[in-house]
Design an enzyme around this catalytic site. Sequence first.
Site, PDB file in Angstrom:
ATOM      1  N   GLY A 183       0.836  -1.207   0.000  1.00 52.25           N
ATOM      2  CA  GLY A 183       0.000   0.000   0.000  1.00 52.25           C
ATOM      3  C   GLY A 183       0.857   1.236   0.000  1.00 52.25           C
ATOM      4  O   GLY A 183       2.061   1.172  -0.264  1.00 52.25           O
ATOM      5  N   ASN A 184       0.272   2.370   0.263  1.00 58.50           N
ATOM      6  CA  ASN A 184       1.052   3.604   0.403  1.00 58.50           C
ATOM      7  C   ASN A 184       0.360   4.534   1.382  1.00 58.50           C
ATOM      8  O   ASN A 184      -0.724   4.242   1.872  1.00 58.50           O
ATOM      9  CB  ASN A 184       1.259   4.270  -0.968  1.00 58.50           C
ATOM     10  CG  ASN A 184      -0.047   4.668  -1.603  1.00 58.50           C
ATOM     11  OD1 ASN A 184      -0.740   5.554  -1.111  1.00 58.50           O
ATOM     12  ND2 ASN A 184      -0.409   4.009  -2.692  1.00 58.50           N
ATOM     13  N   ARG A 185       1.004   5.658   1.669  1.00 60.06           N
ATOM     14  CA  ARG A 185       0.528   6.521   2.757  1.00 60.06           C
ATOM     15  C   ARG A 185      -0.502   7.564   2.325  1.00 60.06           C
ATOM     16  O   ARG A 185      -0.779   8.501   3.065  1.00 60.06           O
ATOM     17  CB  ARG A 185       1.718   7.264   3.377  1.00 60.06           C
ATOM     18  CG  ARG A 185       2.656   6.379   4.120  1.00 60.06           C
ATOM     19  CD  ARG A 185       3.697   7.232   4.824  1.00 60.06           C
ATOM     20  NE  ARG A 185       4.912   6.502   5.025  1.00 60.06           N
ATOM     21  CZ  ARG A 185       5.106   5.614   5.989  1.00 60.06           C
ATOM     22  NH1 ARG A 185       4.132   5.365   6.837  1.00 60.06           N
ATOM     23  NH2 ARG A 185       6.256   4.982   6.106  1.00 60.06           N
TER      24      ARG A 185
END
Length: 394
Positions: free
Chosen positions: A204-206
């Site tokens: 995922g990412n932020r």
Amino acid sequence: MRILVGITAGIAAYKIPLLIRLLVKQGHEVRVVMTPDAVDFVSPLVLSTLAKNPVVIEFWDKKTGEWNNHVACAEWADLLVVAPCTANALAKMAQGLCDNFLLATYLSMRKRTVVAPAMDLEMFQHPTVKRNLERLIEDGVEVIPPEYGELASGMVGEGRLPEPEQLAERINQLLGMRQKLTGLTALVTAGPTYEPIDAVRFIGNRSSGKMGYAVAQALANQGARVALLTGPTKLHLKHPLIEKVDIETALELYHATQNHWPKVDIGVFTAAVADYRPIEPKSHKVKKNEESFELNLVRTEDSLAWAGMHKQRHQYLVGFALETEDGSAYALDKLHKKNLDAVVLNVLGEKGVGFNSDTNKIRIFDKDGSDVAYPMERKEDLARRIVDHIILNK
Ligand code: CTP
């Protein structure tokens, strides 16, 4: 402008004196009408002092013996704001009942009315309340949606009246401009994607999704119907014109884009989509048997590029670019390669800019060659600028 503030008997009425003070300070003329029960929640004396006008509660003023004319009251106002609007008042307005002065005034309004519903979570989610709200929207009433937060009951959820500053901002928006995207539809992508590795893990990412949600809200505030395709975020958004479509992976986003893009007029792609995903996600939870673990990745589908490839003449497409260096060259490259009408460059590398912050710094490049840089601002304000750019160039 002349604003008629209608107060009904909800606990959030305590916020209205501050709202009135703000509106008066901003130069508006304010009058107040209240339902008889609302006086238990906020004092007419405080309201009339701040509004610098008498407060009307009954059809008949028992002290002076005079009749209060609801038709004249409605005619005076440029906007009627019912805040807080209880479930009871909402139901009566939707049915056309007029057993008090405020309701009779609403029925006499020829200009716009806006309601700010505020009630407890369960009440706001009740199908009858939703139905009544839908009916009012069909009747042309604007809605300032309640916010998510702590409620008078101690429960946490949707139903809270926005703060006076936000109410005033929305009221000014409604007064200041005719909505410029009424009748149009839009697609906004937002948030991160989660690409599964196995049954419990993902890449995922932020991304917080804040920018995309703010853009969806800004488009809806201008009257557009919005499909918001969103990856997992902690955000809550309720707007009668926004339909939220939850997606998790880049592939789900791609399918949702293929479904919605051909039907809309505007696309704003803010989602932080994973560029690669594991080729074969395991359906079980992988055990840590080996010293090392190899993960084979494959490129994901590019939703924005697909939208650009299938763009019709009436459609306006905006992409986002997030760059740390030589941003403008990369952003312009994206504009042309993905057949965009505009690209918004997030200028990374400064404090307060980017993925998880509330502020951002952007530059908008248009296909006509224009290039405008904006100072660091809240994402809500930048979203409005992006929507203004779309309105001007579409
Ligand atoms: N986008 C998309 N689907 C993808 C990848 C990106 O819709 N699979 C959209 C994003 O929402 C954004 C734009 O494309 O609007 C970003 O383009 P991209 O080329 O992915 O940008 P970067 O990842 O910043 O590019 P690069 O990897 O070349 O640095």
